[in-house]
Design an enzyme around this catalytic site. Structure first.
Site, short mmCIF file in Angstrom:
data_model
loop_
_atom_site.label_atom_id
_atom_site.label_comp_id
_atom_site.label_asym_id
_atom_site.label_seq_id
_atom_site.Cartn_x
_atom_site.Cartn_y
_atom_site.Cartn_z
N SER A 481 0.85 -1.19 0.00
CA SER A 481 0.00 0.00 0.00
C SER A 481 0.89 1.24 0.00
O SER A 481 1.69 1.42 -0.91
CB SER A 481 -0.96 -0.04 1.19
OG SER A 481 -2.01 0.88 1.03
N ASP A 567 -8.56 -4.97 -6.21
CA ASP A 567 -8.17 -3.86 -5.35
C ASP A 567 -8.60 -2.57 -6.02
O ASP A 567 -7.99 -2.15 -7.00
CB ASP A 567 -6.65 -3.87 -5.14
CG ASP A 567 -6.20 -2.80 -4.17
OD1 ASP A 567 -7.04 -2.01 -3.72
OD2 ASP A 567 -4.99 -2.75 -3.87
N HIS A 599 -7.26 -5.52 -1.67
CA HIS A 599 -6.05 -4.88 -1.16
C HIS A 599 -5.28 -5.83 -0.26
O HIS A 599 -4.12 -5.59 0.06
CB HIS A 599 -6.45 -3.62 -0.41
CG HIS A 599 -5.37 -2.59 -0.29
ND1 HIS A 599 -4.64 -2.13 -1.36
CD2 HIS A 599 -4.87 -1.92 0.79
CE1 HIS A 599 -3.76 -1.22 -0.96
NE2 HIS A 599 -3.89 -1.08 0.34
#
Length: 622
Positions: A481, A567, A599
């Site tokens: 991320s 995602d 994600h």
């Protein structure tokens, strides 16, 4: 000999996914037992299987139970027992082609007139979560208290039944909702608490004056509405405070305390609120007194201390508070903490037998001076049976969030204990943008993604690399991320410090990220605005100076790029663009795609592939 041999075993990816995962349902109705669930992933079946147990609140043996329905009080039943709350999805808008054109029932087209057309890992099909109540009798017809509203409660994507509660008098329902639709929804964090009156069938906004998040409503034992509040709209990582509505006034119990609240619970007498918050690389239990209208000062006090995380407050039992607790070497277990004696009692021991057979890593605190003269905590995790006379390959771990604390948590993917057990020293800095070091430290990352934070990373790895046990020619950087963004950004500025990189669902191109991510408020706040705002100096600096795509010409290091196909937070194009750039530049690279993951990586077999490819790459390149 057998004992010595077994003690030399280390944690492996396969063993990690055999550990039991504890979640607590609550305290039994008689107050004598903790009721909890243990989920154990099955790689073969590609799912988790669960069993339920009770254990005495004062410690003892666990007992398996088949049905927990009557063991724990149902929080969704009204206090007078007459009604029950529930939630379900309701189709509100026509979005699908077959809904708009009934004669074209095989069409899978989707028609959108605004944003919020997809969120987290699903496309909006016109359905919304709504709260219902019904008489607490068989076959009662539920009543939708949000009829025809294109809004959600529980909140998507992660909200649950904590988003709706009964009032103490059973006459109204309090629920959380962000009553904005489409593009307006995508650019705002303004959730509110709403009160639905059962008698008048009317709804009132209780927190209209506040423009940020209002969440987690509860009532104190004396009937005062309490919730968590962030003040600024669009800022998802704002300071989270405890608000109590008392005699028409909203009292902020944590306003003068320099921290942010995770979760909270009232003491039985209504005189204190206990809460969990990050502090100095851990999560601890705190208390704050409730003064009412007296002149007694509001004081926040840290209750627990140590290198562990208090994760969640479960309940109170006499002088004890029941919580879940983790550290970097141990998954969550249920503990009891005696508030008077200041002593701990471990109640569940789901994985103790497994851990007893392992040689576990050691973790150390280290404080590094940053380039701007600040003191930064850096966790250093050392391999099992560590020998300071040997040299070890070393990983700089880049935390995601970006504003999430790096504490003594236990992940089943980014697991420090596992990384160290495979022979790597792990360097995990509490860089700028983390709770637990004051609000100023946390906020400094906003609109400065590629600035001081990158210096913090490099200060951490450069400091630890001075140690004789670090193989200075075998250092890698890994993260997901924002941590994945960090890896992409470091790849262009690292000056040959790193020998390999791994980026999972990382932001690679800030402009295309702005055009495809689902929660636009996040980019507006963190990047300062849109890329087309040419007169916005803050935004233009972000897109020019802090955009990894602008430094690909300086890439020269092998990189593994991992991406979830579903995602929508950091959409698939980010990973695709990065991989294509690396390949066309002739850099050794690999693209690991999980078409059905978001994600995160949640399916057991996919998780095993993730771990296998992660360590395979490190063996190949480090």
């Amino acid at each position: 000999m057998s004992i010595a041999a077994s003690a030399q075993q280390v944690l492996s990816p396969e063993l990690l996914w055999k550990l039991g995962r504890v979640s607590v349902l609550g305290i039994s109705k008689d107050g004598k037992s903790v009721v909890y669930k243990v989920a154990i992933p099955s790689v073969e079946e590609n799912k988790s299987n669960s069993k339920f147990y009770t254990i005495p609140v004062n410690g003892g043996n666990a007992t398996e139970v088949k049905d927990t329905k009557d063991l724990v009080a149902d929080k969704n039943v009204s206090p007078d027992g007459k009604y029950i709350l529930s939630s379900q999805e309701v189709k509100v808008n026509k979005v699908l082609g077959k809904d708009i054109y009934p004669n074209l029932d095989k069409s899978n087209a989707q028609v959108y007139n605004s944003l919020d057309y997809r969120h987290w890992d699903t496309y909006n099909d016109g359905s919304h979560n709504h709260v219902f109540y019904a008489e607490n009798i068989d076959k009662a017809t539920p009543i939708d208290i949000m009829a025809n509203e294109p809004y959600d409660s529980p909140q998507k994507p992660h909200g649950g039944d904590e988003d709706f509660i009964w009032s103490p008098d059973s006459k109204s329902i309090i629920y959380v909702s962000k009553k904005k639709f489409g593009t307006e929804y995508a650019i705002s964090t303004n959730t509110d608490l709403y009160e639905y009156n059962l008698e008048t069938k009317t709804t009132k906004n209780l927190t209209e004056a506040n423009k940020g998040y209002d969440t987690n409503p509860t009532f104190s034992p004396t009937g005062n509405l309490t919730w968590l509040q962030m003040k600024r709209d669009g800022y998802e990582a704002d300071k989270n405070d405890i608000i109590v509505r008392f005699k028409g006034m909203d009292m902020n119990l944590t306003a003068n305390w320099d921290g942010s609240v995770d979760n909270y619970a009232w003491s039985a007498d209504g005189k204190k609120v206990y809460f969990v918050a990050a502090v100095d690389g851990t999560k601890q239990l705190f208390e704050v007194n409730f003064p009412g209208l007296t002149k007694i000062a509001v004081m926040v006090t840290q209750v627990t201390n140590g290198d562990f995380d208090v994760s969640d407050i479960v309940a109170f039992s006499g002088d004890n508070v029941i919580v879940t607790r983790t550290d970097m070497n141990h998954a969550a277990e249920v503990y009891s903490y005696n508030l008077k004696k200041k002593t701990w009692l471990q109640l569940t021991k789901i994985n103790d037998e497994t851990y007893s057979k392992l040689a576990l890593p050691k973790y150390e605190r280290r404080y590094v001076t940053t380039t701007d003269g600040k003191k930064m905590l850096v966790w250093v995790i050392l391999p099992p049976n560590f020998d300071k006379n040997k040299k070890y390959p070393t990983l700089l771990y880049c935390q995601g969030g970006p504003q999430s604390p790096l504490t003594q948590s236990y992940s089943f993917r980014w697991n420090f204990s596992l990384m160290a057990s495979q022979g790597y020293v792990v360097v995990a800095p509490n860089r700028r943008g983390m709770y637990g070091h004051g609000q100023e430290w946390n906020e400094q990352i906003s609109k400065d993604w590629g600035g001081q934070v990158m210096d913090d990373y490099l200060s951490a790895i450069d400091d630890v690399a001075k140690e004789s046990y670090v193989a200075k020619d075998r250092i890698g950087a890994v993260g997901a991320s924002y941590g994945g963004y960090s890896v992409f950004q470091l790849a262009g500025i690292h000056n040959n410090r790193f020998k390999t990189f791994i980026s999972h669902c990382g932001v690679f191109n800030l402009e295309s990220m702005y055009g495809t991510t689902e929660e636009v408020f996040f980019n507006n706040w963190d990047h300062g605005g849109a890329y087309w705002e040419k007169d916005n100096a803050v935004a233009q600096k972000t897109y020019a100076k802090f955009n990894p795509i602008n430094m690909v010409d300086k890439w020269n290091t092998p990189i593994l790029i991992i991406q979830g196909g579903k995602d929508y937070r950091v959409p698939i194009g980010q990973g695709q663009e990065a991989f294509q750039a690396a390949q066309l530049r002739g850099i050794k690279s690999r693209f690991l795609l999980f078409p059905d993951e978001n994600h995160w990586v949640l399916k057991p077999q996919n998780a095993q592939v993730w771990q296998s490819e992660f360590y395979k790459w490190l063996k190949e390149t480090l």
